[in-house]
Design a protein around this motif. Sequence first.
Motif, PDB file in Angstrom:
ATOM      1  N   GLY A 156       3.152  47.488  -7.277  1.00 12.66           N
ATOM      2  CA  GLY A 156       4.451  46.842  -7.379  1.00 12.66           C
ATOM      3  C   GLY A 156       4.392  45.745  -8.432  1.00 12.66           C
ATOM      4  N   PHE A 157       5.548  45.452  -9.018  1.00 12.29           N
ATOM      5  CA  PHE A 157       5.626  44.451 -10.077  1.00 12.29           C
ATOM      6  C   PHE A 157       6.830  43.556  -9.844  1.00 12.29           C
ATOM      7  CE2 PHE A 157       3.483  48.176 -11.577  1.00 12.29           C
ATOM      8  CZ  PHE A 157       2.380  47.676 -12.217  1.00 12.29           C
ATOM      9  N   ALA A 158       6.741  42.333 -10.340  1.00 11.24           N
ATOM     10  CA  ALA A 158       7.851  41.389 -10.219  1.00 11.24           C
ATOM     11  C   ALA A 158       7.842  40.456 -11.413  1.00 11.24           C
ATOM     12  CB  ALA A 158       7.750  40.587  -8.930  1.00 11.24           C
ATOM     13  N   GLN A 159       9.020  40.007 -11.780  1.00 14.56           N
ATOM     14  CA  GLN A 159       9.147  39.079 -12.902  1.00 14.56           C
ATOM     15  C   GLN A 159       8.842  37.661 -12.434  1.00 14.56           C
ATOM     16  OE1 GLN A 159      12.908  39.197 -14.927  1.00 14.56           O
ATOM     17  NE2 GLN A 159      12.101  38.133 -16.698  1.00 14.56           N
ATOM     18  N   ILE A 160       8.076  36.957 -13.239  1.00 19.22           N
ATOM     19  CA  ILE A 160       7.742  35.555 -12.954  1.00 19.22           C
ATOM     20  C   ILE A 160       8.907  34.693 -13.433  1.00 19.22           C
ATOM     21  CG2 ILE A 160       6.141  33.686 -13.496  1.00 19.22           C
ATOM     22  CD1 ILE A 160       4.007  35.935 -13.876  1.00 19.22           C
ATOM     23  N   PRO A 161       9.292  33.687 -12.654  1.00 23.08           N
ATOM     24  CA  PRO A 161      10.429  32.847 -13.048  1.00 23.08           C
ATOM     25  C   PRO A 161      10.191  32.108 -14.366  1.00 23.08           C
ATOM     26  CG  PRO A 161       9.771  32.401 -10.781  1.00 23.08           C
ATOM     27  CD  PRO A 161       8.734  33.299 -11.369  1.00 23.08           C
ATOM     28  N   LYS A 162      11.204  32.105 -15.221  1.00 21.67           N
ATOM     29  CA  LYS A 162      11.135  31.341 -16.472  1.00 21.67           C
ATOM     30  C   LYS A 162      11.015  29.864 -16.130  1.00 21.67           C
ATOM     31  CE  LYS A 162      13.855  34.560 -19.172  1.00 21.67           C
ATOM     32  NZ  LYS A 162      15.066  34.800 -19.945  1.00 21.67           N
ATOM     33  N   GLY A 163      10.364  29.143 -17.029  1.00 21.80           N
ATOM     34  CA  GLY A 163      10.204  27.709 -16.822  1.00 21.80           C
ATOM     35  C   GLY A 163       8.924  27.333 -16.105  1.00 21.80           C
ATOM     36  N   THR A 164       8.182  28.322 -15.600  1.00 20.58           N
ATOM     37  CA  THR A 164       6.905  28.027 -14.962  1.00 20.58           C
ATOM     38  C   THR A 164       5.788  28.200 -15.990  1.00 20.58           C
ATOM     39  OG1 THR A 164       6.529  30.304 -14.230  1.00 20.58           O
ATOM     40  CG2 THR A 164       7.728  28.853 -12.716  1.00 20.58           C
ATOM     41  N   LEU A 204       3.072  29.708 -15.536  1.00 21.85           N
ATOM     42  CA  LEU A 204       2.611  31.083 -15.422  1.00 21.85           C
ATOM     43  C   LEU A 204       3.425  32.025 -16.313  1.00 21.85           C
ATOM     44  CD1 LEU A 204       0.613  32.899 -13.978  1.00 21.85           C
ATOM     45  CD2 LEU A 204       2.235  33.086 -12.086  1.00 21.85           C
ATOM     46  N   TYR A 205       4.717  31.759 -16.456  1.00 22.11           N
ATOM     47  CA  TYR A 205       5.587  32.591 -17.291  1.00 22.11           C
ATOM     48  C   TYR A 205       5.142  32.560 -18.758  1.00 22.11           C
ATOM     49  CZ  TYR A 205       9.786  34.515 -19.455  1.00 22.11           C
ATOM     50  OH  TYR A 205      10.660  35.289 -20.178  1.00 22.11           O
ATOM     51  N   GLU A 206       4.584  31.428 -19.186  1.00 19.25           N
ATOM     52  CA  GLU A 206       4.120  31.299 -20.572  1.00 19.25           C
ATOM     53  C   GLU A 206       2.929  32.216 -20.854  1.00 19.25           C
ATOM     54  OE1 GLU A 206       5.861  29.630 -22.774  1.00 19.25           O
ATOM     55  OE2 GLU A 206       7.231  29.085 -21.152  1.00 19.25           O
ATOM     56  N   VAL A 207       2.182  32.562 -19.811  1.00 23.02           N
ATOM     57  CA  VAL A 207       1.014  33.426 -19.962  1.00 23.02           C
ATOM     58  C   VAL A 207       1.400  34.898 -19.817  1.00 23.02           C
ATOM     59  CG1 VAL A 207      -1.265  33.989 -19.008  1.00 23.02           C
ATOM     60  CG2 VAL A 207      -0.500  31.613 -19.099  1.00 23.02           C
ATOM     61  N   SER A 208       2.259  35.181 -18.856  1.00 21.37           N
ATOM     62  CA  SER A 208       2.673  36.554 -18.578  1.00 21.37           C
ATOM     63  C   SER A 208       4.056  36.530 -17.941  1.00 21.37           C
ATOM     64  CB  SER A 208       1.676  37.202 -17.615  1.00 21.37           C
ATOM     65  OG  SER A 208       2.095  38.492 -17.257  1.00 21.37           O
ATOM     66  N   THR A 209       4.883  37.493 -18.270  1.00 19.55           N
ATOM     67  CA  THR A 209       6.241  37.485 -17.728  1.00 19.55           C
ATOM     68  C   THR A 209       6.357  38.254 -16.415  1.00 19.55           C
ATOM     69  OG1 THR A 209       6.839  39.404 -19.069  1.00 19.55           O
ATOM     70  CG2 THR A 209       7.302  37.218 -19.994  1.00 19.55           C
ATOM     71  N   ILE A 210       5.332  39.056 -16.099  1.00 21.90           N
ATOM     72  CA  ILE A 210       5.360  39.785 -14.834  1.00 21.90           C
ATOM     73  C   ILE A 210       4.035  39.634 -14.107  1.00 21.90           C
ATOM     74  CG2 ILE A 210       7.008  41.537 -15.624  1.00 21.90           C
ATOM     75  CD1 ILE A 210       4.572  43.472 -15.763  1.00 21.90           C
ATOM     76  N   VAL A 211       4.083  39.844 -12.805  1.00 25.49           N
ATOM     77  CA  VAL A 211       2.864  39.915 -12.006  1.00 25.49           C
ATOM     78  C   VAL A 211       2.826  41.311 -11.399  1.00 25.49           C
ATOM     79  CG1 VAL A 211       3.924  38.931  -9.920  1.00 25.49           C
ATOM     80  CG2 VAL A 211       1.457  38.843 -10.200  1.00 25.49           C
ATOM     81  N   GLY A 212       1.655  41.921 -11.461  1.00 25.07           N
ATOM     82  CA  GLY A 212       1.463  43.237 -10.878  1.00 25.07           C
ATOM     83  C   GLY A 212       0.543  43.154  -9.681  1.00 25.07           C
ATOM     84  N   CYS A 213       0.794  44.020  -8.726  1.00 23.22           N
ATOM     85  CA  CYS A 213      -0.015  44.083  -7.512  1.00 23.22           C
ATOM     86  C   CYS A 213      -0.360  45.540  -7.247  1.00 23.22           C
ATOM     87  CB  CYS A 213       0.775  43.504  -6.338  1.00 23.22           C
ATOM     88  SG  CYS A 213       0.030  43.830  -4.726  1.00 23.22           S
ATOM     89  N   VAL A 214      -1.630  45.816  -7.068  1.00 27.69           N
ATOM     90  CA  VAL A 214      -2.090  47.143  -6.682  1.00 27.69           C
ATOM     91  C   VAL A 214      -2.717  47.012  -5.302  1.00 27.69           C
ATOM     92  CG1 VAL A 214      -3.755  48.978  -7.178  1.00 27.69           C
ATOM     93  CG2 VAL A 214      -2.472  47.922  -9.043  1.00 27.69           C
ATOM     94  N   LEU A 215      -2.293  47.882  -4.395  1.00 32.26           N
ATOM     95  CA  LEU A 215      -2.852  47.900  -3.044  1.00 32.26           C
ATOM     96  C   LEU A 215      -3.498  49.246  -2.775  1.00 32.26           C
ATOM     97  CD1 LEU A 215       0.135  46.416  -0.989  1.00 32.26           C
ATOM     98  CD2 LEU A 215      -1.851  45.184  -1.902  1.00 32.26           C
ATOM     99  N   ILE A 216      -4.661  49.218  -2.155  1.00 37.15           N
ATOM    100  CA  ILE A 216      -5.280  50.436  -1.641  1.00 37.15           C
ATOM    101  C   ILE A 216      -5.127  50.359  -0.127  1.00 37.15           C
ATOM    102  CG2 ILE A 216      -7.396  51.773  -1.393  1.00 37.15           C
ATOM    103  CD1 ILE A 216      -8.186  50.664  -4.172  1.00 37.15           C
ATOM    104  N   ILE A 217      -4.457  51.366   0.414  1.00 40.79           N
ATOM    105  CA  ILE A 217      -4.056  51.328   1.817  1.00 40.79           C
ATOM    106  C   ILE A 217      -4.692  52.487   2.580  1.00 40.79           C
ATOM    107  CG2 ILE A 217      -2.072  51.469   3.392  1.00 40.79           C
ATOM    108  CD1 ILE A 217      -0.410  50.263   1.047  1.00 40.79           C
ATOM    109  N   ASP A 218      -5.246  52.173   3.737  1.00 45.72           N
ATOM    110  CA  ASP A 218      -5.737  53.181   4.665  1.00 45.72           C
ATOM    111  C   ASP A 218      -4.498  53.791   5.322  1.00 45.72           C
ATOM    112  OD1 ASP A 218      -6.527  54.549   6.994  1.00 45.72           O
ATOM    113  OD2 ASP A 218      -8.143  53.134   7.434  1.00 45.72           O
ATOM    114  N   ALA A 219      -4.166  55.016   4.933  1.00 47.65           N
ATOM    115  CA  ALA A 219      -2.928  55.651   5.388  1.00 47.65           C
ATOM    116  C   ALA A 219      -2.969  56.049   6.857  1.00 47.65           C
ATOM    117  CB  ALA A 219      -2.631  56.876   4.525  1.00 47.65           C
TER     118      ALA A 219
END
Length: 110
Positions: free
Chosen positions: A14-22, A24-39
């Motif tokens: 999943g991905f989400a946009q980082i709020p402008k003005g932070t 963190l936004y100056e480094v990257s505009t989005i944060v990504g998350c990868v999960l490995i799930i025991d189904a």
Amino acid sequence: MEGWAQKNTVLTAGFAQIPKGTTLYEVSTIVGCVLIIDADHDLICDASFTFVMEKTSEFLVALLVGKSIANGMKEITPVVQERFLGPGQGAVLQAIRAAVDRYHEKKNLS
């Protein structure tokens, strides 16, 4: 080889946009998350984030591993809100939620 590789696991992202003005936004505009799930048990076995600073990712992974997603974000949200006080907390939660939602959508189609 990771222990989760021997289980019925799936990888979701999943991905989400980082709020402008932070900062963190100056480094990257989005944060990504990868999960490995025991189904079989709806448990997070491992995770990864797209943060530049490795400690941030390591900390979040430690918070998530072993958490149940059987009830969506119920077990995850309070822990992240209480313990991850970095900028972009909402974006982190949104990225995790997007990955969890994607997992549940696929599981419900099966």
